[in-house]
Structures are given as C-alpha cells and as structure tokens.
Design a protein around this motif. Structure first.
Motif, PDB file in Angstrom:
ATOM      1  N   LEU A 367       3.275  11.541   4.473  1.00  0.00           N
ATOM      2  CA  LEU A 367       3.567  10.169   4.861  1.00  0.00           C
ATOM      3  C   LEU A 367       4.985  10.068   5.400  1.00  0.00           C
ATOM      4  O   LEU A 367       5.902  10.704   4.868  1.00  0.00           O
ATOM      5  N   ALA A 371       5.818   4.674   6.211  1.00  0.00           N
ATOM      6  CA  ALA A 371       4.464   4.566   5.661  1.00  0.00           C
ATOM      7  C   ALA A 371       4.492   4.415   4.145  1.00  0.00           C
ATOM      8  O   ALA A 371       3.659   3.703   3.570  1.00  0.00           O
ATOM      9  N   PHE A 394      -1.059   1.538   8.861  1.00  0.00           N
ATOM     10  CA  PHE A 394      -1.004   3.000   8.899  1.00  0.00           C
ATOM     11  C   PHE A 394      -1.369   3.508  10.286  1.00  0.00           C
ATOM     12  O   PHE A 394      -2.101   2.869  11.034  1.00  0.00           O
ATOM     13  N   ASP A 395      -0.889   4.701  10.612  1.00  0.00           N
ATOM     14  CA  ASP A 395      -1.175   5.306  11.909  1.00  0.00           C
ATOM     15  C   ASP A 395      -1.098   6.823  11.761  1.00  0.00           C
ATOM     16  O   ASP A 395      -0.597   7.336  10.752  1.00  0.00           O
ATOM     17  N   TYR A 433       0.981  10.926   8.398  1.00  0.00           N
ATOM     18  CA  TYR A 433       0.644   9.518   8.573  1.00  0.00           C
ATOM     19  C   TYR A 433       1.937   8.718   8.777  1.00  0.00           C
ATOM     20  O   TYR A 433       2.859   8.797   7.966  1.00  0.00           O
ATOM     21  N   THR A 434       1.984   7.976   9.859  1.00  0.00           N
ATOM     22  CA  THR A 434       3.164   7.189  10.200  1.00  0.00           C
ATOM     23  C   THR A 434       2.840   5.708  10.049  1.00  0.00           C
ATOM     24  O   THR A 434       1.781   5.335   9.529  1.00  0.00           O
ATOM     25  N   TRP A 435       3.746   4.859  10.544  1.00  0.00           N
ATOM     26  CA  TRP A 435       3.548   3.414  10.400  1.00  0.00           C
ATOM     27  C   TRP A 435       3.659   2.748  11.763  1.00  0.00           C
ATOM     28  O   TRP A 435       4.602   2.983  12.512  1.00  0.00           O
TER      29      TRP A 435
END
Length: 575
Positions: A367, A371, A394-395, A433-435
């Motif tokens: 993360l 995130a 989330f992205d 996982y990014t934001w």
C-alpha cells in the motif's frame, strides 16, 4: 443556572513545557493583539500558515478550574483554540467583521476544523469581509502529547509512542489511565459551556461586541453543546440577561448536527462497544461511579476509539504528507499488541473469516502511504460513519467488496456504518495499491471499480475531500484532529438531559431560537434520510459526516465548496 465561579488570575508564568512543544511544531512567536502577559494568554503563529491569505495561530488562555475538581496537570488550567483570520485583516479580533466560534464533535479536536476554517475565511475575504474562525479545543485535550508527531518522522513517532524511545530528549509518559483522571469526573456539560463563555469574555471583554459579531456553533456533538450554551445563565441571576448564553452570539451555525439540547438527532452514531454506562442507572449513580473511578472517566472502545489507536491516524497522516505515493512500511513497523492488531483486523478484513484468523493481514498488502490513510479515514473503508470522509478511492490493482462488519447493500448499511459500499484491495503481496485523490475520480484513466452486484463503488460527485489536506490536518496541526481523552460525563449528562441536575442548566430555553441559525447537513451524513421536522438546512450532496469540515475549496463540479461558502454568506448577514 448558576455557573458562577471564582476566577481569580494568578501571576504564575506558563511552564516551559508548553512553549517547548510549540517550538518543536515549527511555530513562530507573534505579538498578541491583547496587552496581556504570558502568564494569562499566549498567541503563537503557526509558521507557513498564511497560504491562501489566511493566517493561523494557536491561542492559550489561563482559566483555572475550581478547586473542587482536585489535582490535575497545570496545562489543564488553560483553554486553547486555533485562530484563523485574513492575513490582510485586522490583528485584533474585536475589529473583525464576524467571528465564528466552533465547538468540536465527539472524539474531535480543534485541528479537525482546519480546512473549513481556512475556506470560510478565504470565501469571506473574496466578498470584502474580514472574518475570523475560532476552532475550540476542549479542556481535556490538555492531556495529549504531540511530541512524536511533531518530529515529522513516522518511525520516530512510532518509537516514541509505543517503544519508549526519546524525541528531542523527551520520553513519552504513556497513555493516561483512569486512576489519574479523577478531575475529569466533573468535566460535563456545565463546565464545557462555562469554558466557552469564559474564553469569549476573556478574548472579547465587551458584551456588545460579542452579541453583534460572534456566531456560535459546532460540528456533530458541538451543535448540542452550542444549544446548552444558548440556554445558559452565567451569573446565577436569570433576571439579568447580559450574561445569558444567547446574548453572547449574533447567530448560530450547525455542521451535520442541530442546535438543540437533545442527543436525539445524533442517535445511533456512537458504537455499542464504548464504555458508556447503562443510562438507566440515573444521574446520581452515574456521578458516583465517575467520582469513584468504577466507571471510566473517558470514552473509549477496545477497537479504534482509544488514545493508543487514535494516535495512529496522525502517524498515518505523517506518511501521506512526507511520501504520498511511496510504499508504506507502517503496518509492519507498528508493535504487535492486541489493541493495534484488533484495530487493524477491524479496518482491513475482507470478511469475518479474515477478521477471525488475521489472514490476510494489512501488512500482507503493498500500500502507498496515501492508501494507508485512505483505508483509515475514507467512507469506502472505515465502517464507522462519524469517522468517514470522502477522500477518493483505492487504485493500482483489483478491488473487491469488504463485507465485514456488514455486507454491502444490506439493511444494516445506514446509520452507524454509513451509506457507501465498502471496498478492499484483493491481492496480498500483489501490485502496489495507491490512492486516487478526490479530484481524479471519474478521470479517463479511472478504472471505475464496481461491487460484485454491479454498483459503482464511487463517482466524482461523491468525492469531496483532498487527501493531502486531510493528511496535513492530522499530522501538522498544533492542536490535534482527534480527542484522545473525551470526558464520559459530557455524554452521560446529555443522555440524562431530563434529570433535574441537567434540566436546571437550561435557564433560558428561548435562547435556542433567539437568533438565526444556519444548518448545513452532509448529504450522506448522520442525519441522512431523517432531517428533523421543521428544519430547512443547506444539504451538501455527497458529503459524509467529516466532509463538512475537511472538504476541498473547489469541488469536482468546479464550484466552490458549499459549507464554507454558506458560512461566509451567513457571516455577512445572519438571516
């Protein structure tokens, strides 16, 4: 309501600990607009706070508790607030066009108002008006230690609060236990509104100025506290009304709440696992329990809502500010104690099986720092409505439904858990996982994640808070975003509003309607779908409970943020 107290001021100098903490936060001392010595008042400008034409300072005013409260830390004989004003406006508060004074909600500190305060002052300035916004801290926030957060380093903060390591030569004294909080057994609604009155009269000694320029209000529980303030009498003589609460204000404002003397409008917002006593016990029994320590003098729960775990929000904010897209190591760096482990499972379990087994755990996912903060604060992740903001999504990889503690789309979704579907990254050990920040939701490259039933998890119209502004409010404010030591008595007093001991405090009931009121509700907030009869609020569509405080100045529809815009207009003409 006889709230008169002997308030003799002493000449003792403020101990060196408080200035030391302020300096550690990177503040610059500025001249106070009052000719008071530092033994009764300090005002410290927050460095770098003048962005956007708004200057922020932290103000502390000496206001000793009555001797009957017993022993307490010296810092708890001071009241604090964050003062926001137009940089090109008057230095003296009394010369401002209006002053909005805001009471925080439950488990909430002055730092939570940072975005709405800045936005309101800026919107008013655009209209040629110089207003101030005072974000109040409750007295119990005196117990918080920001030293680890002020270091600006996540690892140093974790080591300081959880491993006994020093920061700037100081060692954390530990989270304060119930046995050391006897003085808080009396810190209920009477003292809370007395504190606001004392602060107003100290900062604005002329009652006519207060009545003409001050707008009194608050967020969430702050609306109920404001209600009691408006109905209060402060000199013990109801026939003399210059001291009456409603005569300290020119108007009222309520942010996702109502100005009232009842908790009814906020019912269902407090989790069942908090340590609130059974209110059927009655006022006398509850007070005896608080005095003896049999009942906890602060409100907490075994998961998320306690000083140890709420500190994690500020620590997560630090990472999001310092390295937003970098891969977080916070989940693996935290100590493996029962409290933190249970909180992590509660917030980051896909289903009941994952919660019970702890597999996969949050530390098993890759993360980004943003995130991690989103998982702690966003309405598509955190399952408690009064802690939710709409800060993006989330992205970076596959996303699935989060069915713990309730399934998406079920009848239990509204109320305590909020209205939005919950989501969680699918692949432990998989992609980073990014934001996706609020203003990038709906962009051409947005994957448009959907629930298993085909419902889109979110859309541009549902996202309103900039996660970077949220991170700064959590990590860089001199007064905390959260309230680690919320007085139990404040809630039990309000729950026992019909008891003679609390009813006597409502001396001027007409004060509740003595002035115009601006009510701004979050479209998806605590009162969603159940607006009280006769209320004609402004509704901020897509907003969650915290969004009325944290929303960005420009929204995804290109329009100015509606809460601060309406507050600025109300400050121009409270009608």
């Amino acid at each position: 309501m006889d709230m008169s107290r002997s308030r003799g001021r002493t000449s003792r100098a403020l101990r060196g600990a408080v200035p030391a903490v302020l300096l550690a936060l990177g503040m610059l001392i500025t001249g106070a607009p009052h000719a008071w010595g530092e033994d009764v008042r300090t005002e410290t400008r927050v460095s770098g706070s003048a962005a956007g034409g708004v200057t922020e300072s932290v103000v502390r005013v000496k206001a000793p508790l009555p001797a009957s409260f017993g022993a307490r830390p010296e810092a708890c004989d001071w009241l604090s607030y964050l003062r926001y004003r137009a940089t090109d406006g008057p230095e003296a508060s009394a010369d401002a066009d209006r002053i909005l004074v805001a009471q925080p909600g439950i488990l909430e500190g002055a730092g939570a108002f940072d975005s709405v305060a800045r936005n309101t002052v800026a919107r008013a300035a655009e209209r040629g008006r110089h207003v101030e916004f005072w974000a109040l801290d409750r007295r119990s926030n005196c117990l918080e230690d920001r030293t680890g957060i002020a270091s600006g380093d996540q690892h140093a903060a974790v080591d300081y609060y959880y491993r006994g390591k020093q920061v700037d030569g100081r060692t954390f004294d530990g989270y304060v236990g119930n046995s050391k909080l006897a003085w808080m057994a009396k810190l209920g609604i009477e003292q809370t509104v007395r504190d606001e009155y004392d602060l107003l009269t100290a900062e604005l000694p002329d009652q006519r100025t207060r009545k003409q320029k001050v707008l009194c209000g608050g967020h969430s529980l702050g609306g109920v506290i404001t209600g009691y303030l408006t109905a209060a009498d402060f000199d013990g003589n109801p026939a003399t009304t210059a001291d009456a609460g409603y005569n300290q204000c020119a108007g009222y404002f309520a942010l996702d709440t109502t100005v009232s003397t009842s908790l009814g409008d906020l019912s269902g917002s407090i989790p069942d696992d908090t340590n609130l006593p059974d209110i059927g016990l009655g006022y006398g029994v509850v007070q005896a329990g608080l005095d003896s320590g049999v009942l906890s003098r602060t409100l907490s729960a075994p998961v998320l809502l306690n000083p140890e775990t709420m500190t994690l929000l500020s620590i997560a904010g630090l990472g999001a500010v310092r390295d937003p897209g970098g891969e977080a190591d916070l989940p693996g760096y935290l100590p493996a104690n029962v409290n933190i482990e249970a909180t992590n499972r509660f917030l980051f379990s896909k289903d009941t099986a994952a919660f019970l087994t702890g597999k996969p755990a949050v530390k098993d996912f890759r993360l980004s720092n943003e995130a991690v903060l989103g998982a702690l604060m966003d309405d598509h992740s955190v399952p408690l409505a009064f802690l939710q903001s709409s800060a993006g999504f989330f992205d970076g990889g596959p996303i699935v439904d989060k069915s713990f503690p309730v399934a998406n789309g079920g009848d239990a979704q509204p109320g305590l858990f909020g209205v939005e579907y919950k989501a969680i990254p699918e692949r432990p050990g998989g992609p980073l996982y990014t934001w996706r920040n609020y203003d990038r939701v709906g962009d051409p490259d947005d994957p448009g994640y959907r629930s298993a039933d085909g419902t889109p998890f979110t859309g541009a119209g549902k996202e309103v808070t900039d996660i970077q502004e949220l991170a700064r409010s959590l990590a860089e404010q001199p007064l905390d975003f959260t309230e680690q030591y919320f007085p139990t008595k404040l809630v039990t007093d309000l729950q026992l509003a019909t008891s003679p001991q609390v009813k006597r405090l409502v001396v001027h009931p007409k004060g509740l309607t003595a002035h115009p009121t601006l009510t701004v509700l979050a479209g998806d907030g605590l009162l969603a779908g159940r607006i009280p009869s006769g209320l004609h609020p402004v509704v901020a569509d897509g907003y969650q409970h915290l969004d009325v405080l944290t929303a960005a100045p420009v929204q995804n529809n290109g329009r100015p943020e509606p809460v601060s815009t309406n507050l600025a207009e109300f400050a121009r003409d409270p009608q």
